[in-house]
Design a protein around this motif. Structure first.
Motif, PDB file in Angstrom:
ATOM      1  N   ASP A   1      17.634  27.235  64.249  1.00  0.00           N
ATOM      2  CA  ASP A   1      19.092  27.339  64.231  1.00  0.00           C
ATOM      3  C   ASP A   1      19.519  28.759  63.875  1.00  0.00           C
ATOM      4  O   ASP A   1      18.719  29.573  63.399  1.00  0.00           O
ATOM      5  CB  ASP A   1      19.705  26.385  63.194  1.00  0.00           C
ATOM      6  CG  ASP A   1      19.618  24.923  63.595  1.00  0.00           C
ATOM      7  OD1 ASP A   1      19.255  24.632  64.754  1.00  0.00           O
ATOM      8  OD2 ASP A   1      19.903  24.065  62.733  1.00  0.00           O
ATOM      9  N   THR A   2      20.790  29.037  64.101  1.00  0.00           N
ATOM     10  CA  THR A   2      21.406  30.296  63.687  1.00  0.00           C
ATOM     11  C   THR A   2      22.653  29.981  62.890  1.00  0.00           C
ATOM     12  O   THR A   2      23.527  29.264  63.366  1.00  0.00           O
ATOM     13  CB  THR A   2      21.790  31.159  64.911  1.00  0.00           C
ATOM     14  OG1 THR A   2      20.609  31.459  65.660  1.00  0.00           O
ATOM     15  CG2 THR A   2      22.446  32.455  64.490  1.00  0.00           C
ATOM     16  N   LEU A   3      22.711  30.512  61.653  1.00  0.00           N
ATOM     17  CA  LEU A   3      23.923  30.385  60.850  1.00  0.00           C
ATOM     18  C   LEU A   3      24.787  31.599  61.188  1.00  0.00           C
ATOM     19  O   LEU A   3      24.343  32.738  61.080  1.00  0.00           O
ATOM     20  CB  LEU A   3      23.604  30.375  59.348  1.00  0.00           C
ATOM     21  CG  LEU A   3      24.827  30.281  58.430  1.00  0.00           C
ATOM     22  CD1 LEU A   3      25.551  28.938  58.613  1.00  0.00           C
ATOM     23  CD2 LEU A   3      24.431  30.470  56.974  1.00  0.00           C
TER      24      LEU A   3
ATOM     25  N   ASP B   1      22.215  40.240  64.192  1.00  0.00           N
ATOM     26  CA  ASP B   1      21.530  38.964  64.377  1.00  0.00           C
ATOM     27  C   ASP B   1      20.108  39.127  63.873  1.00  0.00           C
ATOM     28  O   ASP B   1      19.323  39.895  64.440  1.00  0.00           O
ATOM     29  CB  ASP B   1      21.529  38.570  65.855  1.00  0.00           C
ATOM     30  CG  ASP B   1      20.971  37.182  66.111  1.00  0.00           C
ATOM     31  OD1 ASP B   1      20.319  36.618  65.214  1.00  0.00           O
ATOM     32  OD2 ASP B   1      21.180  36.673  67.222  1.00  0.00           O
ATOM     33  N   THR B   2      19.758  38.408  62.796  1.00  0.00           N
ATOM     34  CA  THR B   2      18.429  38.570  62.211  1.00  0.00           C
ATOM     35  C   THR B   2      17.331  37.914  63.042  1.00  0.00           C
ATOM     36  O   THR B   2      16.161  37.989  62.673  1.00  0.00           O
ATOM     37  CB  THR B   2      18.367  38.023  60.763  1.00  0.00           C
ATOM     38  OG1 THR B   2      18.611  36.615  60.775  1.00  0.00           O
ATOM     39  CG2 THR B   2      19.358  38.740  59.871  1.00  0.00           C
ATOM     40  N   ALA B   3      17.692  37.320  64.177  1.00  0.00           N
ATOM     41  CA  ALA B   3      16.678  36.784  65.084  1.00  0.00           C
ATOM     42  C   ALA B   3      15.970  37.928  65.818  1.00  0.00           C
ATOM     43  O   ALA B   3      14.902  37.735  66.387  1.00  0.00           O
ATOM     44  CB  ALA B   3      17.292  35.812  66.084  1.00  0.00           C
ATOM     45  N   THR B   4      16.585  39.115  65.791  1.00  0.00           N
ATOM     46  CA  THR B   4      15.994  40.287  66.455  1.00  0.00           C
ATOM     47  C   THR B   4      15.429  41.241  65.411  1.00  0.00           C
ATOM     48  O   THR B   4      15.932  41.316  64.283  1.00  0.00           O
ATOM     49  CB  THR B   4      17.052  41.040  67.285  1.00  0.00           C
ATOM     50  OG1 THR B   4      18.004  41.625  66.376  1.00  0.00           O
ATOM     51  CG2 THR B   4      17.765  40.116  68.254  1.00  0.00           C
ATOM     52  N   PRO B   5      14.391  42.000  65.768  1.00  0.00           N
ATOM     53  CA  PRO B   5      13.835  42.979  64.829  1.00  0.00           C
ATOM     54  C   PRO B   5      14.876  44.017  64.388  1.00  0.00           C
ATOM     55  O   PRO B   5      14.938  44.370  63.208  1.00  0.00           O
ATOM     56  CB  PRO B   5      12.709  43.647  65.617  1.00  0.00           C
ATOM     57  CG  PRO B   5      12.329  42.649  66.660  1.00  0.00           C
ATOM     58  CD  PRO B   5      13.599  41.917  66.995  1.00  0.00           C
TER      59      PRO B   5
ATOM     60  N   ARG C   1      17.208  42.451  61.759  1.00  0.00           N
ATOM     61  CA  ARG C   1      16.589  42.374  60.433  1.00  0.00           C
ATOM     62  C   ARG C   1      16.570  43.750  59.773  1.00  0.00           C
ATOM     63  O   ARG C   1      16.837  43.888  58.581  1.00  0.00           O
ATOM     64  CB  ARG C   1      15.175  41.796  60.534  1.00  0.00           C
ATOM     65  CG  ARG C   1      15.172  40.302  60.794  1.00  0.00           C
ATOM     66  CD  ARG C   1      13.790  39.691  60.658  1.00  0.00           C
ATOM     67  NE  ARG C   1      12.812  40.242  61.586  1.00  0.00           N
ATOM     68  CZ  ARG C   1      12.654  39.854  62.851  1.00  0.00           C
ATOM     69  NH1 ARG C   1      13.413  38.889  63.336  1.00  0.00           N
ATOM     70  NH2 ARG C   1      11.740  40.398  63.611  1.00  0.00           N
ATOM     71  N   LEU C   2      16.265  44.790  60.564  1.00  0.00           N
ATOM     72  CA  LEU C   2      16.259  46.151  60.038  1.00  0.00           C
ATOM     73  C   LEU C   2      17.648  46.541  59.542  1.00  0.00           C
ATOM     74  O   LEU C   2      17.805  47.071  58.441  1.00  0.00           O
ATOM     75  CB  LEU C   2      15.781  47.144  61.101  1.00  0.00           C
ATOM     76  CG  LEU C   2      15.915  48.625  60.726  1.00  0.00           C
ATOM     77  CD1 LEU C   2      14.992  48.957  59.563  1.00  0.00           C
ATOM     78  CD2 LEU C   2      15.622  49.507  61.922  1.00  0.00           C
ATOM     79  N   MET C   3      18.675  46.281  60.353  1.00  0.00           N
ATOM     80  CA  MET C   3      20.043  46.642  59.973  1.00  0.00           C
ATOM     81  C   MET C   3      20.480  45.934  58.689  1.00  0.00           C
ATOM     82  O   MET C   3      21.117  46.539  57.833  1.00  0.00           O
ATOM     83  CB  MET C   3      21.025  46.323  61.103  1.00  0.00           C
ATOM     84  CG  MET C   3      20.938  47.271  62.271  1.00  0.00           C
ATOM     85  SD  MET C   3      21.222  48.990  61.787  1.00  0.00           S
ATOM     86  CE  MET C   3      22.858  48.899  61.131  1.00  0.00           C
ATOM     87  N   LEU C   4      20.126  44.673  58.559  1.00  0.00           N
ATOM     88  CA  LEU C   4      20.494  43.925  57.356  1.00  0.00           C
ATOM     89  C   LEU C   4      19.813  44.536  56.135  1.00  0.00           C
ATOM     90  O   LEU C   4      20.440  44.717  55.092  1.00  0.00           O
ATOM     91  CB  LEU C   4      20.112  42.444  57.494  1.00  0.00           C
ATOM     92  CG  LEU C   4      20.530  41.568  56.322  1.00  0.00           C
ATOM     93  CD1 LEU C   4      22.049  41.498  56.216  1.00  0.00           C
ATOM     94  CD2 LEU C   4      19.952  40.185  56.474  1.00  0.00           C
ATOM     95  N   THR C   5      18.549  44.885  56.264  1.00  0.00           N
ATOM     96  CA  THR C   5      17.811  45.495  55.158  1.00  0.00           C
ATOM     97  C   THR C   5      18.406  46.846  54.793  1.00  0.00           C
ATOM     98  O   THR C   5      18.599  47.160  53.613  1.00  0.00           O
ATOM     99  CB  THR C   5      16.325  45.651  55.528  1.00  0.00           C
ATOM    100  OG1 THR C   5      15.811  44.363  55.863  1.00  0.00           O
ATOM    101  CG2 THR C   5      15.524  46.236  54.381  1.00  0.00           C
TER     102      THR C   5
END
Length: 183
Positions: free
Chosen positions: A57-59, A96-100, A103-107
């Motif tokens: 799922d995606t929240l 979208d943390t479903a993509t690498p 995830r990088l941007m969120l970090t």
């Protein structure tokens, strides 16, 4: 499945609340958890959404501040989602943390926010030290010491510590401290 979460801090924010729900429906959210509560209180619908989502799922939220109250809170939520195999999507950031790259941007965003917070606290400490050196910073006025005589008088009159605390609008611990110092 796309699961949406919408939140406003007050019930008066009707337009913002409706806009979030509209945007979540527009991107295909099949289930939307909504609430109108401050981010500093319990958020039962957020907890329900986090419990509801399943692997794959995606929240989705429209803005980051609708989801998390701090970087630490965000990282806790992300960790819970990752443990369940759930991605996080933040619409206004295109994240979208479903993509690498997501995830990088969120970090990176989390690191920058934490750095900014550290710098703000350092500036605050420096400002307080300077004000103290100049004699301009006195700190908080000691309220209990000003009421110490009243505490002792009320105790001598037979009042309990709880009664004294209620009458003087101070904590029971403060009453105890005054009486202990007097003993």
């Amino acid at each position: 499945m796309i699961v949406g979460y919408a939140r406003t801090s007050t019930t008066e924010q009707v337009a913002g609340f409706e806009a979030q729900e509209r945007d979540l429906k527009a991107i295909g959210a099949e289930r939307i958890f909504s609430e109108q509560v401050s981010s500093v209180t319990a958020r039962p619908q957020l907890e329900a959404a986090l419990d509801f989502v399943r692997h794959g799922d995606t929240l989705t939220v429209t803005k980051l501040d609708r989801l998390a109250r701090s970087v630490a809170n965000l990282m806790d939520i992300v960790a819970r989602l990752e443990a369940k195999g759930v991605a996080l999507q933040i619409l206004n950031l295109g994240l979208d943390t479903a993509t690498p790259s997501g995830r990088l941007m969120l970090t990176v965003m989390g690191g920058v926010a934490e750095f900014e917070r550290s710098m703000m606290l350092e500036r605050q400490r420096e400002g307080i030290a300077k004000a103290k050196a100049e004699g301009a910073y006195k700190g908080r006025k000691p309220t209990v010491r000003a009421k110490a005589d009243e505490v002792r008088a009320l105790k001598a009159a037979g009042k309990s510590m709880r009664e004294i605390a209620q009458l003087l609008e101070i904590s029971v611990g403060s009453v105890h401290g005054v009486l202990k110092a007097a003993a």
